[in-house]
Enzyme design. Sequence first.
Site, short mmCIF file in Angstrom:
data_model
loop_
_atom_site.label_atom_id
_atom_site.label_comp_id
_atom_site.label_asym_id
_atom_site.label_seq_id
_atom_site.Cartn_x
_atom_site.Cartn_y
_atom_site.Cartn_z
N LYS A 128 9.36 4.46 0.89
CA LYS A 128 8.32 4.51 1.87
C LYS A 128 8.61 4.70 3.23
O LYS A 128 9.72 3.97 3.67
CB LYS A 128 7.45 3.38 1.80
CG LYS A 128 6.21 3.31 2.53
CD LYS A 128 5.41 1.91 2.65
CE LYS A 128 4.23 2.18 3.23
NZ LYS A 128 3.53 0.86 3.28
N ASP A 131 -5.31 -7.88 4.55
CA ASP A 131 -5.31 -6.60 4.20
C ASP A 131 -4.64 -5.89 2.93
O ASP A 131 -4.46 -4.64 2.90
CB ASP A 131 -5.23 -5.71 5.51
CG ASP A 131 -5.99 -4.26 5.69
OD1 ASP A 131 -7.20 -4.31 4.74
OD2 ASP A 131 -5.65 -3.19 6.28
#
Length: 393
Positions: A137, A265
Amino acid sequence: MSSKSNHKKKVKSPKKIKPVKQKLKLFRSENKLLSVFMWGLNYSIEQLSHVEMPVMLLPGDFKAYSKIKVENYYFNEETLPGHYKYKEYCPKVFKKLRECFEIDDDQFKQSIAFHPLAQYGDSGKFFVSRDERYMVKIIDSYDVETMHIMLQDYHQYVIENKGVTLLPQYLGMYRITINHKENYILVMRNVFSAMYPPHKKYDLKGSSVGRVARDEEKAKELPTFKDNDFTNDQRKLYVGEDRKIKIRDILTRDTEFLVKFRIMDYSLLLGIHDIERGQKEKSPEDEEDYIDEVDGSSDENANGDDVDDYPIIKPSPAEVCDNNVYAINCSTSCAVQEIYYLAIVGVLTQYGTRKKAAHMAKTAKHGSGAEITTVHHKQYAERFMAFVSRILE
């Protein structure tokens, strides 16, 4: 006159030469960032193999780094830039984490550095290794800062729980500098198994405002659905009482860890593999098609024989679940036999100034009672766990 010999001179037959396979070469990507990353990972793993690892890590190990600067490298300028820098953060720490997650460094290196990395999704930030064991990532400097803040506690948490966690398995963090631009990369273990890939995928936060997949997302081959889609599908995860308690205990422990660092989140990534459907999609020939790319082994075995001649037997669903902390077999009473993949993802967002501002804006728009995503980290964890408890049966 000389007399001819009565016997013919023996002619030596040419020596049989066994063909030798060319050694594996580092793969060069068309993406120069990935090429430098793959080159650097191979280099750093090789260098680390000569370093004696301490029994206990010291505080300095969590601030340490190794780096190399390459100048005027024009040997293969089509795929590697002439000038670049490669930096690995906390190499001893991540090596210890790989060991705790039972990942061999040679296999890790071969999976990532010797084969092309495929783009995963449309963001251009995710890539997957060819054997689909690892996710690469591209992150930003805020994520790197959060990783540094929580890394020492994360390492201790993983050690104490012997790797049994549904948090991401972080395996390495790097900085690549090309043309004075800094890029940051994080490597994690893939949640899903390549042998039993998900047929349906959800990103679940436990909130409802705006939590529905867009039409363009639904048009994809494997779309990521959201909370309201999950509710509309009337889905439940049938795992049985014992595993329900175990999953809740692990997730409770994981979310309590995240609360310490004001993390919010995050999502519950849920993948569902339909076993019967998977069997229909695979032919008998495909069942034997898991060769050395899957286990990351070398081209030859101890006898020098080509391992391509010895296909790997595909493990059963139960074996996959036994060897993958993220994979869970549904209960035997379930009408459709499925494998569930469960993991907490996106855990590098702190409840700071930006999220507080977003919370105020969304509250003003939707009302104080609305289930918005941007809420205080403690409230987020409580709502998340309440949602998980509702979907487990």
